[in-house]
Write a protein that holds these residues in place. Structure first.
Motif, short mmCIF file in Angstrom:
data_model
loop_
_atom_site.label_atom_id
_atom_site.label_comp_id
_atom_site.label_asym_id
_atom_site.label_seq_id
_atom_site.Cartn_x
_atom_site.Cartn_y
_atom_site.Cartn_z
N ASN A 24 0.81 -1.21 0.00
CA ASN A 24 0.00 0.00 0.00
C ASN A 24 0.84 1.27 0.00
OD1 ASN A 24 -2.47 -1.25 -0.21
ND2 ASN A 24 -2.67 -1.51 1.99
N TYR A 25 2.10 1.18 0.41
CA TYR A 25 2.96 2.36 0.33
C TYR A 25 3.13 2.80 -1.12
CZ TYR A 25 4.12 1.86 5.27
OH TYR A 25 4.05 1.80 6.63
N LEU A 26 3.18 1.84 -2.04
CA LEU A 26 3.28 2.18 -3.46
C LEU A 26 1.97 2.80 -3.97
CD1 LEU A 26 5.33 -0.87 -4.76
CD2 LEU A 26 6.14 1.46 -4.30
N THR A 27 0.84 2.35 -3.45
CA THR A 27 -0.43 2.97 -3.79
C THR A 27 -0.44 4.41 -3.31
OG1 THR A 27 -1.59 0.85 -3.68
CG2 THR A 27 -2.93 2.84 -3.46
N TYR A 28 0.08 4.64 -2.12
CA TYR A 28 0.16 6.02 -1.60
C TYR A 28 1.02 6.87 -2.53
CZ TYR A 28 -1.58 4.27 2.94
OH TYR A 28 -2.32 3.72 3.95
N CYS A 29 2.12 6.32 -3.02
CA CYS A 29 3.00 7.06 -3.93
C CYS A 29 2.27 7.37 -5.24
CB CYS A 29 4.27 6.28 -4.22
SG CYS A 29 5.36 6.13 -2.78
N TYR A 56 3.48 2.16 -15.32
CA TYR A 56 4.64 1.91 -14.46
C TYR A 56 5.49 0.78 -15.02
CZ TYR A 56 2.65 5.06 -11.07
OH TYR A 56 2.16 6.17 -10.46
N ARG A 57 6.78 1.03 -15.00
CA ARG A 57 7.74 0.03 -15.47
C ARG A 57 8.50 -0.58 -14.32
NH1 ARG A 57 13.29 0.91 -18.53
NH2 ARG A 57 13.61 -1.24 -19.13
N ASN A 58 8.75 0.22 -13.29
CA ASN A 58 9.53 -0.25 -12.15
C ASN A 58 9.07 0.46 -10.89
OD1 ASN A 58 11.73 -1.80 -11.06
ND2 ASN A 58 12.83 0.12 -10.83
N THR A 107 9.18 4.36 -11.79
CA THR A 107 9.54 4.74 -13.15
C THR A 107 8.36 4.43 -14.05
OG1 THR A 107 11.88 4.32 -12.76
CG2 THR A 107 11.16 4.41 -15.05
N SER A 108 7.92 5.45 -14.78
CA SER A 108 6.80 5.32 -15.71
C SER A 108 7.30 5.46 -17.13
CB SER A 108 5.79 6.44 -15.46
OG SER A 108 5.39 6.47 -14.11
N VAL A 109 6.65 4.79 -18.05
CA VAL A 109 6.94 4.93 -19.47
C VAL A 109 5.72 5.55 -20.13
CG1 VAL A 109 7.41 3.69 -21.63
CG2 VAL A 109 8.51 2.97 -19.51
N CYS A 110 5.96 6.56 -20.95
CA CYS A 110 4.88 7.19 -21.70
C CYS A 110 4.57 6.34 -22.92
CB CYS A 110 5.29 8.60 -22.15
SG CYS A 110 5.43 9.75 -20.78
N ILE A 111 3.28 6.13 -23.15
CA ILE A 111 2.86 5.36 -24.33
C ILE A 111 1.85 6.18 -25.13
CG2 ILE A 111 3.29 3.10 -23.30
CD1 ILE A 111 0.14 2.90 -23.13
N ASP A 112 1.87 5.98 -26.43
CA ASP A 112 0.90 6.58 -27.33
C ASP A 112 -0.41 5.80 -27.14
OD1 ASP A 112 -0.60 6.49 -30.01
OD2 ASP A 112 0.83 8.13 -30.31
N LEU A 113 -1.50 6.51 -26.86
CA LEU A 113 -2.77 5.83 -26.62
C LEU A 113 -3.27 5.04 -27.83
CD1 LEU A 113 -4.73 8.43 -24.47
CD2 LEU A 113 -4.03 6.13 -23.78
N ALA A 114 -2.98 5.53 -29.01
CA ALA A 114 -3.47 4.86 -30.22
C ALA A 114 -2.68 3.60 -30.54
CB ALA A 114 -3.43 5.82 -31.41
N THR A 115 -1.36 3.66 -30.41
CA THR A 115 -0.52 2.53 -30.82
C THR A 115 -0.09 1.65 -29.66
OG1 THR A 115 1.56 3.75 -30.58
CG2 THR A 115 0.40 3.90 -32.73
N ARG A 116 -0.19 2.16 -28.43
CA ARG A 116 0.27 1.49 -27.21
C ARG A 116 1.78 1.27 -27.22
NH1 ARG A 116 -3.10 1.89 -23.28
NH2 ARG A 116 -2.45 -0.01 -22.32
N GLU A 117 2.49 2.05 -28.02
CA GLU A 117 3.95 1.99 -28.11
C GLU A 117 4.56 3.13 -27.30
OE1 GLU A 117 5.83 -0.33 -29.66
OE2 GLU A 117 3.98 -1.42 -30.13
N PRO A 118 5.79 2.94 -26.80
CA PRO A 118 6.46 4.03 -26.08
C PRO A 118 6.55 5.28 -26.95
CG PRO A 118 7.64 1.98 -25.75
CD PRO A 118 6.59 1.71 -26.81
#
Length: 136
Positions: A24-29, A56-58, A107-118
């Motif tokens: 739950n600490y990660l949920t808080y973050c 989230y990637r990591n 660590t988050s990765v941005c993805i294109d909503l249409a292609t689901r690619e970074p």
């Protein structure tokens, strides 16, 4: 002054020993990051409107203490690094007495909503972080 996001511990957040269940600490973050992005003037909805989502990637968390039901956790998020397609955020979580109970990093990765690619981290997020004077 650093941004701080307070969260009161719900009974559902605790485990059989009576303290906050470790995950739950990660949920808080995660909740603190959403609040921080609103504070920056770049809420998630603006990213979605720009055709970008963040996944989230990591996730890491180092535990140093614990909190219990109805105590308040004070979360201090910062954007530590912005890469080409990723954003790393760091968190200091403090108990009611100000003592550090955990340090976390997402660590988050941005993805294109249409292609689901970074995809490249949008300028609207880069500019919001820069405007607040964070070194990302």
């Amino acid at each position: 002054m650093a941004f701080e996001y307070p969260m009161q511990v719900r009974f559902a957040d605790t485990d059989a020993q009576g303290h906050v269940y470790f995950a739950n600490y990660l949920t808080y973050c995660d909740e603190a990051l959403a609040a921080y992005m609103r504070h920056l003037g770049c809420p998630w909805q603006r990213l979605v409107e720009a055709g970008v989502d963040m996944l989230y990637r990591n996730a890491t968390c180092e535990y140093r203490g614990s909190v219990r039901f109805e105590e308040v956790v004070r979360i201090e998020p910062t954007i530590a690094k912005i890469g080409r397609t990723s954003v790393t955020s760091r968190y200091v979580l403090r108990g009611h007495d100000g003592a550090v109970i955990a340090n976390a990093e997402l660590t988050s990765v941005c993805i294109d909503l249409a292609t689901r690619e970074p995809t490249r981290v949008p300028d609207l997020l880069r500019d919001a972080v820069a405007a607040l004077g964070q070194s990302a």
